[in-house]
Design an enzyme around this catalytic site. Structure first.
Site, PDB file in Angstrom:
ATOM      1  N   SER A 105      45.550  41.286  38.284  1.00 58.10           N
ATOM      2  CA  SER A 105      44.441  41.535  37.101  1.00 58.10           C
ATOM      3  C   SER A 105      44.192  40.089  36.457  1.00 58.10           C
ATOM      4  O   SER A 105      43.416  39.274  37.200  1.00 58.10           O
ATOM      5  CB  SER A 105      45.403  42.187  36.190  1.00 58.10           C
ATOM      6  OG  SER A 105      44.433  42.623  35.075  1.00 58.10           O
ATOM      7  N   ASP A 247      37.687  40.237  33.531  1.00 55.00           N
ATOM      8  CA  ASP A 247      39.013  39.846  34.178  1.00 55.00           C
ATOM      9  C   ASP A 247      38.959  39.835  35.567  1.00 55.00           C
ATOM     10  O   ASP A 247      38.065  40.454  36.289  1.00 55.00           O
ATOM     11  CB  ASP A 247      40.243  40.535  33.515  1.00 55.00           C
ATOM     12  CG  ASP A 247      40.448  41.610  33.975  1.00 55.00           C
ATOM     13  OD1 ASP A 247      39.721  42.444  34.535  1.00 55.00           O
ATOM     14  OD2 ASP A 247      41.656  42.317  33.963  1.00 55.00           O
ATOM     15  N   ASP A 249      40.266  41.611  38.042  1.00 55.89           N
ATOM     16  CA  ASP A 249      39.972  43.114  38.719  1.00 55.89           C
ATOM     17  C   ASP A 249      39.060  44.016  37.811  1.00 55.89           C
ATOM     18  O   ASP A 249      38.641  45.122  38.350  1.00 55.89           O
ATOM     19  CB  ASP A 249      41.311  43.770  38.822  1.00 55.89           C
ATOM     20  CG  ASP A 249      41.869  44.340  37.715  1.00 55.89           C
ATOM     21  OD1 ASP A 249      41.795  43.773  36.442  1.00 55.89           O
ATOM     22  OD2 ASP A 249      42.610  45.254  37.825  1.00 55.89           O
ATOM     23  N   ASP A 251      38.829  45.682  35.231  1.00 53.74           N
ATOM     24  CA  ASP A 251      39.049  46.743  34.511  1.00 53.74           C
ATOM     25  C   ASP A 251      39.077  46.455  33.002  1.00 53.74           C
ATOM     26  O   ASP A 251      39.323  47.511  32.114  1.00 53.74           O
ATOM     27  CB  ASP A 251      40.534  47.336  34.770  1.00 53.74           C
ATOM     28  CG  ASP A 251      41.623  46.422  34.684  1.00 53.74           C
ATOM     29  OD1 ASP A 251      41.719  45.249  34.204  1.00 53.74           O
ATOM     30  OD2 ASP A 251      42.804  46.862  34.755  1.00 53.74           O
TER      31      ASP A 251
END
EC number: 5.4.2.10
Length: 457
Positions: A105, A247, A249, A251
């Protein structure tokens, strides 16, 4: 061979750690693939979607997971670098039995992680994770290996990017476009670097990109939602209407208004909640935040007559409470905003599009929409810790927290908790005066440091 000690590898967001240091080593990734395969074998022949972000170490864990799954008779579907919400979507679209994302992440490149989804794109329940940990600890997979003609096969999905792009665009009304908007887009050199620019360009925006040249070592490095100053500067330099910072990833998202001011998850959640409330689309007039949600957000919702459910910190807990309390909107300050009518996890692109839609439909600047939330001064200090004893067992800490709570009374809050993904204790203090908030937070952080800390950041 059975492991000799208790085995705990899952945190609040799957497995996470330094790449090539336990638990993020290929041996455990291989065993995890086998454990997941053994669980899925109860469903019969199974398929699993595997996606990743742009970290160099993703290749190691991708191959190990595929080997483990295929050795247990599970077919794997590779999508390559794709946002976490994209993997959740592809898992549903292909009617796969599970999805796996290899990503840490917002963490630096040298960390990595593995998180798993069920067939609907929801993160796996704690009970499944506990069962897989037990299987990995015993390491008796040789007894369960299928015959050679039942070994799984690996396939590359070549159109995953395009499918996800169309899914995201479908959440935006056809009757409007982004034609008159200048947008700064920072993809954090992460999983959204290919798909995100195409989404906004295909909706006719003028897009200024940064963080779109990943090299395996620069994900989240001075870019993305963890470093919004990059997007802030680009908004000023390009005289843009809005900035969007994802960010690693994709999400989560942080937005930047036309004055280069940050609009965080709490404020985006409030903007979307008010819009959905007015359109009678907010299910049960209820929204899920977290214990970290700013008091300004809570009061803004109270003024609307919208109930706020406060979950634990972490998007998996937000989603759990959304399902439990029958809500279709939830999120957290960090920028995870979940629209259950669209996806089963936080989706930075979907969230950004919803805010842009509201800007266009109300003919408002982002700063005007954000002014709906009168934020309370808040600070959060992160203290690296050497261990994680129960906070209630630290008497000096209990005493200083009680003193600070007495000083703040009903006009502020204190929250001290451990991170679920790092060896960190977080100290959050919120109150009416910024200087006081900083002073009180430091008092608590000093005690944490003295008792169990390594350094304060």
């Amino acid at each position: 061979m059975e492991l000799k000690r208790p085995f705990k590898i899952f945190g609040t967001d799957g497995i996470r750690g330094r790449a090539n240091k336990s638990p993020m080593v290929p041996e455990i990734a291989l065993a995890l693939g086998r454990a997941a395969g053994q669980l899925l074998s109860r469903l019969g022949k199974s398929r699993v979607v595997i996606g990743k972000d742009t970290r160099l170490s993703c290749y190691v864990f991708e191959n190990a997971l595929i080997a483990g799954l295929c050795s247990m008779g599970v077919d794997t579907l590779m999508v390559g670098p794709l946002p976490t919400p994209g993997v959740a979507f592809i898992t549903r679209a292909y009617r796969a039995d599970a999805g796996i994302v290899i990503s840490a992440s917002h963490n630096p490149y040298y960390d990595n992680g593995i998180k798993l989804f069920d067939s609907q794109g929801f993160k796996l329940p704690d009970s499944w994770e506990a069962e897989m940990e037990a299987m990995i600890a015993k390491n008796h997979f040789d007894e369960e290996l299928p015959a050679d003609d039942d070994i799984g096969k690996n396939t590359k999905i070549i159109d995953a990017d395009g499918r996800y792009i169309e899914f995201v665009k479908a959440t935006f009304p056809r009757k409007i476009s982004l034609k008159n908007l200048k947008i700064v887009l920072d993809c954090a050199n992460g999983a959204g670097y290919k798909v995100a620019p195409l989404v906004f360009k295909e909706l006719d925006a003028t897009v200024f990109t940064c963080g779109v040249t990943p090299n395996g070592l620069n994900i989240n490095s001075q870019c993305g939602s963890m470093h919004p100053e990059t997007a802030q500067k680009a908004v000023i330099d390009n005289r843009a209407d809005v900035g969007i910072a994802l960010d690693g990833d994709a999400d989560r998202v942080v937005m930047i208004d036309e004055n280069a001011q940050i609009v965080d998850g709490d404020t985006m959640l409030a903007i979307c909640a008010r819009d959905m409330f007015k359109q009678k689309l907010l299910k049960n007039n209820r929204v899920v935040g977290t214990v970290m949600s700013n008091l300004g957000f809570i009061k803004a919702m109270e003024c609307l007559g919208v109930e706020v459910i406060k979950s634990q910190v972490g998007d998996r807990y937000v989603i759990q409470d959304m399902l439990k309390y029958d809500a279709n909107l939830g999120g957290e300050q960090s920028g995870h905003v979940i629209f259950l009518d669209h996806n089963t996890t936080g989706d930075g692109l979907v969230c950004a599009l919803q805010v842009l839609r509201i800007m266009i439909e109300t003919d408002s600047k982002l700063s005007d929409l954000a002014s709906f939330v009168q934020r309370y001064p808040q600070t959060c200090l992160n203290i690296k810790v050497s261990s994680k004893p129960s906070l209630d067992s630290i008497e000096r800490l209990k005493e200083v927290i009680a003193q600070v709570e007495e000083i703040l009374g009903n006009s502020g809050r204190v929250l001290v908790r451990y991170s679920g993904t790092e060896n960190t204790c977080r100290v959050m203090v919120e109150g009416p005066k910024y200087k006081q908030v900083i002073q009180l937070a430091n008092q608590i952080a000093d005690i944490v440091q003295e008792e169990i800390g390594l350094s304060v950041s």
